[in-house]
Design a protein around this motif. Structure first.
Motif, PDB file in Angstrom:
ATOM      1  N   GLU A  26      68.115  18.607  96.205  1.00 32.52           N
ATOM      2  CA  GLU A  26      68.441  18.514  98.119  1.00 32.52           C
ATOM      3  C   GLU A  26      67.176  19.445  98.649  1.00 32.52           C
ATOM      4  N   MET A  27      67.049  20.631  98.500  1.00 33.20           N
ATOM      5  CA  MET A  27      66.269  21.650  98.878  1.00 33.20           C
ATOM      6  C   MET A  27      64.835  21.171  98.505  1.00 33.20           C
ATOM      7  N   ALA A  28      64.361  20.636  97.218  1.00 26.26           N
ATOM      8  CA  ALA A  28      63.140  20.050  96.924  1.00 26.26           C
ATOM      9  C   ALA A  28      62.729  18.936  97.500  1.00 26.26           C
ATOM     10  N   ALA A  29      63.572  17.862  97.949  1.00 23.17           N
ATOM     11  CA  ALA A  29      63.347  17.030  98.696  1.00 23.17           C
ATOM     12  C   ALA A  29      63.241  17.255 100.032  1.00 23.17           C
ATOM     13  N   ARG A  85      55.141  21.605 116.509  1.00 21.19           N
ATOM     14  CA  ARG A  85      54.573  21.617 118.146  1.00 21.19           C
ATOM     15  C   ARG A  85      55.458  22.179 119.109  1.00 21.19           C
ATOM     16  N   SER A  86      56.896  22.208 118.913  1.00 19.00           N
ATOM     17  CA  SER A  86      57.595  22.760 120.035  1.00 19.00           C
ATOM     18  C   SER A  86      59.287  23.191 119.162  1.00 19.00           C
ATOM     19  N   ARG A  87      59.880  23.766 120.199  1.00 16.89           N
ATOM     20  CA  ARG A  87      61.265  24.315 119.857  1.00 16.89           C
ATOM     21  C   ARG A  87      62.100  23.148 119.487  1.00 16.89           C
ATOM     22  N   GLU A  88      61.803  21.726 120.140  1.00 22.78           N
ATOM     23  CA  GLU A  88      62.582  20.713 119.891  1.00 22.78           C
ATOM     24  C   GLU A  88      62.364  20.189 118.556  1.00 22.78           C
ATOM     25  N   GLU A  89      61.187  20.076 118.403  1.00 24.17           N
ATOM     26  CA  GLU A  89      60.648  19.580 116.788  1.00 24.17           C
ATOM     27  C   GLU A  89      61.381  20.379 115.779  1.00 24.17           C
ATOM     28  N   ALA A  90      61.173  21.890 116.027  1.00 29.85           N
ATOM     29  CA  ALA A  90      61.925  22.782 115.086  1.00 29.85           C
ATOM     30  C   ALA A  90      63.258  22.530 114.796  1.00 29.85           C
ATOM     31  N   LEU A  91      64.065  22.273 115.930  1.00 31.35           N
ATOM     32  CA  LEU A  91      65.555  21.920 116.038  1.00 31.35           C
ATOM     33  C   LEU A  91      65.686  20.658 115.115  1.00 31.35           C
ATOM     34  N   GLU A  92      64.998  19.609 115.394  1.00 30.95           N
ATOM     35  CA  GLU A  92      64.895  18.433 114.593  1.00 30.95           C
ATOM     36  C   GLU A  92      64.852  18.704 113.135  1.00 30.95           C
ATOM     37  N   TRP A  93      64.104  19.425 112.749  1.00 33.64           N
ATOM     38  CA  TRP A  93      63.818  19.891 111.092  1.00 33.64           C
ATOM     39  C   TRP A  93      64.955  20.562 110.602  1.00 33.64           C
ATOM     40  N   ALA A  94      65.641  21.526 111.507  1.00 31.52           N
ATOM     41  CA  ALA A  94      66.438  22.520 111.128  1.00 31.52           C
ATOM     42  C   ALA A  94      67.860  21.687 111.088  1.00 31.52           C
ATOM     43  N   ARG A  95      68.042  20.674 111.807  1.00 30.10           N
ATOM     44  CA  ARG A  95      69.410  20.061 111.807  1.00 30.10           C
ATOM     45  C   ARG A  95      69.349  19.094 110.399  1.00 30.10           C
ATOM     46  N   ARG A  96      68.428  18.892 109.724  1.00 32.80           N
ATOM     47  CA  ARG A  96      68.193  17.963 108.659  1.00 32.80           C
ATOM     48  C   ARG A  96      68.306  18.968 107.267  1.00 32.80           C
ATOM     49  N   PHE A  97      68.176  20.217 107.341  1.00 39.34           N
ATOM     50  CA  PHE A  97      68.204  21.255 106.365  1.00 39.34           C
ATOM     51  C   PHE A  97      69.533  21.091 105.601  1.00 39.34           C
ATOM     52  N   PRO A  98      69.276  20.902 104.200  1.00 45.09           N
ATOM     53  CA  PRO A  98      70.481  20.629 103.584  1.00 45.09           C
ATOM     54  C   PRO A  98      71.727  21.724 103.544  1.00 45.09           C
ATOM     55  N   ALA A  99      72.762  21.447 103.318  1.00 45.48           N
ATOM     56  CA  ALA A  99      73.789  22.513 103.452  1.00 45.48           C
ATOM     57  C   ALA A  99      73.428  23.746 102.538  1.00 45.48           C
ATOM     58  N   PRO A 100      73.114  24.880 102.912  1.00 44.44           N
ATOM     59  CA  PRO A 100      72.524  25.924 102.057  1.00 44.44           C
ATOM     60  C   PRO A 100      73.225  26.348 100.719  1.00 44.44           C
ATOM     61  N   HIS A 101      74.769  26.327 100.844  1.00 43.45           N
ATOM     62  CA  HIS A 101      75.271  26.555  99.801  1.00 43.45           C
ATOM     63  C   HIS A 101      76.183  25.285  99.022  1.00 43.45           C
ATOM     64  N   GLY A 102      75.674  24.172  99.411  1.00 44.96           N
ATOM     65  CA  GLY A 102      76.384  22.982  98.817  1.00 44.96           C
ATOM     66  C   GLY A 102      77.196  22.440  99.995  1.00 44.96           C
ATOM     67  N   GLU A 103      77.420  21.030  99.757  1.00 47.85           N
ATOM     68  CA  GLU A 103      78.108  20.233 100.794  1.00 47.85           C
ATOM     69  C   GLU A 103      79.630  20.656 100.675  1.00 47.85           C
TER      70      GLU A 103
END
Length: 132
Positions: A26-29, A85-103
């Motif tokens: 998941e992290m690799a993807a 480009r923006s805080r909003e774009e960073a927030l969008e990417w962060a929301r898609r970050f996989p659950a860091p210790h597993g679902e």
């Protein structure tokens, strides 16, 4: 704008437990997607604090404190560095970050902007840093 996505450490990461294959996939993807979008600068997991050290500054003295460090909640297990480009774009990417210790495992990531040289008033020191 650069942002760091910070994965908090757990007792398991501090014990050196490696992530399961599914989480690594998941992290690799996710990181491949960041790279394809041209926003990935770096990303990595950190070894346990038992393999690290801290430098304590007291006046002119420096002392080395070997890990491990007791307060797991204050430790970092990994990071992803992005440029967007923006805080909003960073927030969008962060929301898609996989659950860091597993679902299904309670976790939290922290996202923080990095200082840019333009954030500081002009000075010879900033000019020297720009030259690097």
């Amino acid at each position: 704008m650069r942002f760091m996505i910070i994965v908090k450490a757990t007792a398991a990461t501090e014990a050196g437990v490696m992530p399961e294959a599914a989480l690594l996939a998941e992290m690799a993807a996710y990181h491949q997607e960041l790279a394809r979008a041209g926003v990935l600068l770096d990303g990595n997991g950190l070894k346990p604090s038992s393999q690290g050290w801290r430098i304590r500054y007291e006046g002119p003295r420096r002392s080395v404190i070997d890990g491990p460090f007791a307060e797991t909640k204050e430790l970092i297990a990994g990071y992803t560095l992005i440029q967007v480009r923006s805080r909003e774009e960073a927030l969008e990417w962060a929301r898609r970050f996989p659950a860091p210790h597993g679902e299904g495992v309670a976790a939290e990531i922290e996202v923080r902007p990095l200082f840019e040289l333009d954030d500081f008033p002009p000075s010879p020191a900033i000019d020297a840093l720009r030259a690097l």
